[in-house]
Design an enzyme around this catalytic site. Structure first.
Site, PDB file in Angstrom:
ATOM      1  N   CYS A   1      26.412  14.893  24.631  1.00 11.12           N
ATOM      2  CA  CYS A   1      27.625  14.293  24.068  1.00 11.12           C
ATOM      3  C   CYS A   1      28.914  14.802  24.702  1.00 11.12           C
ATOM      4  O   CYS A   1      29.909  14.096  24.722  1.00 11.12           O
ATOM      5  CB  CYS A   1      27.658  14.544  22.564  1.00 11.12           C
ATOM      6  SG  CYS A   1      27.467  16.284  22.165  1.00 11.12           S
TER       7      CYS A   1
ATOM      8  N   GLU B   1      29.020  13.698  13.675  1.00  8.70           N
ATOM      9  CA  GLU B   1      29.098  14.275  15.022  1.00  8.70           C
ATOM     10  C   GLU B   1      28.743  13.159  15.998  1.00  8.70           C
ATOM     11  O   GLU B   1      27.573  12.865  16.224  1.00  8.70           O
ATOM     12  CB  GLU B   1      28.106  15.454  15.148  1.00  8.70           C
ATOM     13  CG  GLU B   1      28.487  16.668  14.326  1.00  8.70           C
ATOM     14  CD  GLU B   1      29.627  17.467  14.946  1.00  8.70           C
ATOM     15  OE1 GLU B   1      29.902  17.305  16.152  1.00  8.70           O
ATOM     16  OE2 GLU B   1      30.261  18.253  14.222  1.00  8.70           O
TER      17      GLU B   1
HETATM   18  P1  NAD Z   1      19.279   8.276  17.711  1.00  8.02           P
HETATM   19  O1  NAD Z   1      18.822   6.958  18.233  1.00  8.02           O
HETATM   20  O2  NAD Z   1      18.298   9.384  17.600  1.00  8.02           O
HETATM   21  O3  NAD Z   1      19.952   8.005  16.289  1.00  8.02           O
HETATM   22  C1  NAD Z   1      20.472   9.066  15.528  1.00  8.02           C
HETATM   23  C2  NAD Z   1      19.857   9.040  14.142  1.00  8.02           C
HETATM   24  O4  NAD Z   1      20.240   7.852  13.489  1.00  8.02           O
HETATM   25  C3  NAD Z   1      18.338   9.085  14.167  1.00  8.02           C
HETATM   26  O5  NAD Z   1      17.876  10.043  13.263  1.00  8.02           O
HETATM   27  C4  NAD Z   1      17.945   7.681  13.779  1.00  8.02           C
HETATM   28  O6  NAD Z   1      16.725   7.630  13.074  1.00  8.02           O
HETATM   29  C5  NAD Z   1      19.096   7.252  12.910  1.00  8.02           C
HETATM   30  N1  NAD Z   1      19.278   5.802  12.903  1.00  8.02           N
HETATM   31  C6  NAD Z   1      19.114   4.963  13.942  1.00  8.02           C
HETATM   32  N2  NAD Z   1      19.390   3.692  13.557  1.00  8.02           N
HETATM   33  C7  NAD Z   1      19.720   3.745  12.248  1.00  8.02           C
HETATM   34  C8  NAD Z   1      20.098   2.763  11.280  1.00  8.02           C
HETATM   35  N3  NAD Z   1      20.184   1.479  11.580  1.00  8.02           N
HETATM   36  N4  NAD Z   1      20.375   3.193  10.032  1.00  8.02           N
HETATM   37  C9  NAD Z   1      20.283   4.479   9.701  1.00  8.02           C
HETATM   38  N5  NAD Z   1      19.939   5.452  10.597  1.00  8.02           N
HETATM   39  C10 NAD Z   1      19.652   5.091  11.839  1.00  8.02           C
HETATM   40  O7  NAD Z   1      20.452   8.857  18.572  1.00  8.02           O
HETATM   41  P2  NAD Z   1      21.639   8.125  19.363  1.00  8.02           P
HETATM   42  O8  NAD Z   1      22.551   7.476  18.423  1.00  8.02           O
HETATM   43  O9  NAD Z   1      21.113   7.382  20.527  1.00  8.02           O
HETATM   44  O10 NAD Z   1      22.326   9.465  19.927  1.00  8.02           O
HETATM   45  C11 NAD Z   1      23.171   9.437  21.019  1.00  8.02           C
HETATM   46  C12 NAD Z   1      24.606   9.435  20.546  1.00  8.02           C
HETATM   47  O11 NAD Z   1      24.828  10.629  19.777  1.00  8.02           O
HETATM   48  C13 NAD Z   1      25.616   9.480  21.662  1.00  8.02           C
HETATM   49  O12 NAD Z   1      26.683   8.662  21.333  1.00  8.02           O
HETATM   50  C14 NAD Z   1      26.037  10.939  21.699  1.00  8.02           C
HETATM   51  O13 NAD Z   1      27.322  11.138  22.238  1.00  8.02           O
HETATM   52  C15 NAD Z   1      25.971  11.304  20.248  1.00  8.02           C
HETATM   53  N6  NAD Z   1      25.757  12.734  20.094  1.00  8.02           N
HETATM   54  C16 NAD Z   1      26.737  13.457  19.492  1.00  8.02           C
HETATM   55  C17 NAD Z   1      26.580  14.826  19.369  1.00  8.02           C
HETATM   56  C18 NAD Z   1      27.629  15.670  18.720  1.00  8.02           C
HETATM   57  O14 NAD Z   1      27.337  16.822  18.416  1.00  8.02           O
HETATM   58  N7  NAD Z   1      28.833  15.183  18.484  1.00  8.02           N
HETATM   59  C19 NAD Z   1      25.422  15.443  19.835  1.00  8.02           C
HETATM   60  C20 NAD Z   1      24.453  14.650  20.424  1.00  8.02           C
HETATM   61  C21 NAD Z   1      24.618  13.296  20.548  1.00  8.02           C
END
Ligand code: NAD
Length: 485
Positions: A255, A220
């Site tokens: 998102c 997602e």
């Molecule tokens: P985040 O920084 O919380 O990361 C998401 C998860 O990935 C966390 O649990 C984190 O611990 C893990 N993570 C981070 N780095 C990692 C690595 N190197 N290796 C493994 N796991 C790792 O969240 P984010 O990425 O900043 O979230 C924002 C993004 O998510 C935006 O792009 C947004 O559009 C997208 N998003 C999508 C949805 C959807 O339903 N499609 C919903 C919310 C957010």
């Protein structure tokens, strides 16, 4: 509230967590309907009994206004639980399907079976809902589950760890808190499904780790969600809905929030006036003082957003807002007019309270412009023009769409929610969540009657003729073959 269990952090503990869950899953415990119902009921009780704690955690992580926190997060989870409890028996029932002449007589059905032990990795912007909504699907489908919430929203992560540790079955539902090291350790284990919400860069890391074990994934992800604004509309309503989907959704840290608007050069100033007027109605003359606007999650994201705003390519383009307060991590709703395609703000997902407007000579050009970019998670259009609307639906590929509305397709559990291309793969919500965590097992059943000799060697010309007649499904041809005519 009683303290929760000690959080597992090391790779060794992570390995033990996965092994423990696998042996519990193998015992068959999570497959029973009673277990699924009891866990869903516990989750529902958590949302009602601990509503105040959840709202406080969301206020602490994101300064999320109570109305947004309740409707988007607490109610989001409780309504998913209620739906799953109401529909579970129906979802679990094998789906009868028709069978063909080839297998006559026979019956066919699709049996939903759990996948096994699944991993849910969540993000910070709706840290409660986006963690627990997939968990609901995983439990409803009969899986054992590990939730890894986002470390970027620590108060909500810790609260979920405590509450789930205390009220859910700890042998089959576990929370592993932590950041990159813990997630990396989790990704080294074998899972039967990984459900990841977050950005597409990490999405690639997840997919690579999953490939090693041939694990299926739901990703997602995000992207740049466009909003096309035509000129033949109720502008006041459109402006209010755009504001609601952008700034009243976590200050744009959503998102499916509008990422940029496309409208005609001629109409742009009218739209800016309408947005400005409604923004003042909602957030007052100084929006930085409003309690109804979420903060930016942390200083890293604050600096990322101000860098987009300070890009020299958008200098002089701010027509609404622009104020910021780094100490309070607040940025006012900000609209930029006539930004160029090579500006930073048009080349990455904004995920914050900035909203650029791109102008075109004719509104029909908006579709071509959107299609020059990666497929977004959502695409929106405000119009009363039937032909334009149909062209938009037909020509723009996106995870989901709303016409004359923003983001509310998510509120319908009858609609799947997920991305396409760069915005993700797989979908959930409502029964789609149950399906995302199930294997659809086809089962064909026959008795011992109707055993046709024609399928067995030695092969003869008559057997071939008979087989062709059977495959054609034409009764007359079959009869002819049978009587050797
Ligand atoms: P985040 O920084 O919380 O990361 C998401 C998860 O990935 C966390 O649990 C984190 O611990 C893990 N993570 C981070 N780095 C990692 C690595 N190197 N290796 C493994 N796991 C790792 O969240 P984010 O990425 O900043 O979230 C924002 C993004 O998510 C935006 O792009 C947004 O559009 C997208 N998003 C999508 C949805 C959807 O339903 N499609 C919903 C919310 C957010």
């Amino acid at each position: 509230m009683a303290p929760g269990p000690v959080v597992d952090r090391t790779a060794q503990n992570v390995e033990r967590v996965s092994q423990d869950l696998r042996s519990v899953y193998s015992s068959g415990k999570t497959k029973s309907v009673e277990w699924r119902v009891s866990q869903l009921k516990s989750l529902l009780r958590i949302t009602t009994h601990y509503e105040k704690d959840i709202l406080e955690a969301l206020r602490s992580d994101l300064n999320k206004p109570e109305l947004e926190a309740f409707s988007h997060e607490v109610y989001g989870v409780s309504s998913s639980c209620e739906l799953a409890l109401k529909e579970l028996h129906r979802w679990m029932m094998p789906e009868k399907v028709k069978t063909s002449m080839i297998n006559f007589p026979s019956t066919g059905e699709i049996v939903s079976e759990p996948l096994g032990v699944v991993l849910v990795i969540s993000t910070w912007n709706y840290p409660f809902k986006l963690s627990l909504d997939p968990v609901i699907g995983a439990i409803a489908a009969g899986n054992a589950v590990v939730l890894k919430p986002s470390e970027v929203a620590p108060a909500t992560s810790s609260l979920m760890s405590n509450l789930l540790g205390e009220y859910m079955d700890p042998s089959a539902v576990k929370v592993v808190e932590g950041g990159v090291p813990e997630t990396t350790a989790l990704l080294e284990q074998k899972w039967d499904k990984i459900f990841y919400t977050g950005n597409s860069k990490i999405g690639r890391i997840i997919l690579t780790a999953a490939a090693k074990h041939l694990t299926p994934v739901v990703l997602e992800l995000g992207g740049k969600c466009p909003v096309v604004v035509d000129s033949n509309i109720d502008l006041k309503v459109a402006a209010r809905r755009i504001i609601s989907g952008k700034w009243a959704c976590n200050s744009g840290q959503t998102c499916v929030s509008p990422d940029y608007i496309v409208t005609t050069k001629e109409y742009a100033l009218k739209l800016v006036d309408a947005l400005s007027c409604e923004l003042e109605n909602f957030y007052g003359k100084d929006p930085l003082l409003s309690n109804d606007l979420s903060s930016i999650i942390n200083s890293r994201h604050f600096d990322r957003l101000t860098k987009l705003l300070d890009d020299e390519k958008v200098s002089g383009k701010v027509v609404i807002g622009g104020q910021r307060d780094r100490d309070k991590l607040k940025i006012a709703p900000t609209v930029l007019l006539d930004v160029s395609q090579d500006s930073l703000v048009m080349n990455e997902e904004i995920f914050g309270p900035l909203l650029p407007i791109v102008t075109v000579a004719k509104i029909e050009e908006s579709i071509g412009l959107i299609n020059t970019k990666e497929k977004p998670l959502a695409a929106y259009m405000f119009t009363n023009d039937k032909k334009l609307k149909e062209e938009f639906i037909r020509s723009v590929s996106a995870g989901g769409m709303c016409i004359n509305e923003i983001a509310l397709h998510l509120a319908e559990h009858t609609l799947p929610f997920g991305g396409v291309g760069e915005s993700g793969m797989g979908a959930y919500h409502g029964k789609f969540s149950f399906d995302a965590f199930s294997h659809k097992k086809p089962v064909l059943q026959r008795g011992f009657n109707g055993d046709v000799a024609a399928r067995y060697p030695p092969y003869t010309p008559w057997k071939l003729k008979f087989l062709k007649a059977m495959l054609s499904g034409n009764i007359l041809s079959i009869l002819r073959a049978l009587i050797g005519w």
